[in-house]
Design a protein around this motif. Structure first.
Motif: not given
Length: 142
Positions: A41-63
């Motif tokens: 759960d601690d990690m998932d909370s951090a990962i949500q923030l990472i994904k939110a930032e990443f989603n603002s990067w137009d055209g990038c694909e997270l693997h």
């Protein structure tokens, strides 16, 4: 004959559009590794923030996103997180930090700071928090 041709062209367009879609968040591989400090759960909370930032990067694909290790939550790195916080004129004093790495692909045409059509491997994400508080995304990059 004209109707068949229109149908074929329409189907080709649909398949091309489908092929352009990047990975959805559910297709991203998450490696939680092992931690004696942080729960899933601690990690998932951090990962949500990472994904939110990443989603603002137009055209990038997270693997993938991978937890680094408990070794990264040390006095030196916590001090660094606090220095970053102080530099941003914020007043929190962090007691924990966590680091993830990610692999992603940049847009075919590049843009901004990205190399065109490039696979970024081991991109670091640093987050910090006070004891059991909310994570704050502090910095990312190599």
């Amino acid at each position: 004959m004209k109707k068949i041709l229109i149908l074929i062209v329409t189907l080709i367009c649909i398949f091309q559009l489908t092929g352009c879609a990047g990975k959805t968040a559910t297709e991203v591989t998450i490696d939680y590794g092992y931690s004696e400090i942080y729960s899933k759960d601690d990690m998932d909370s951090a990962i949500q923030l990472i994904k939110a930032e990443f989603n603002s990067w137009d055209g990038c694909e997270l693997h993938s996103i991978t937890y680094s290790s408990d070794d990264e939550c040390n006095a030196d790195n916590i001090s660094w997180m606090n220095e970053l916080e102080e530099a941003n004129d914020a007043s929190e004093t962090f007691t924990q930090c966590i680091m993830f790495t990610s692999d992603f692909h940049s847009p075919k045409d590049g843009g901004g700071a990205w190399n065109s059509d490039y696979e970024y491997i081991g991109w670091q994400w640093w987050l910090a928090r006070t004891d059991s508080g909310e994570w704050k995304l502090m910095t990312w990059g190599y």
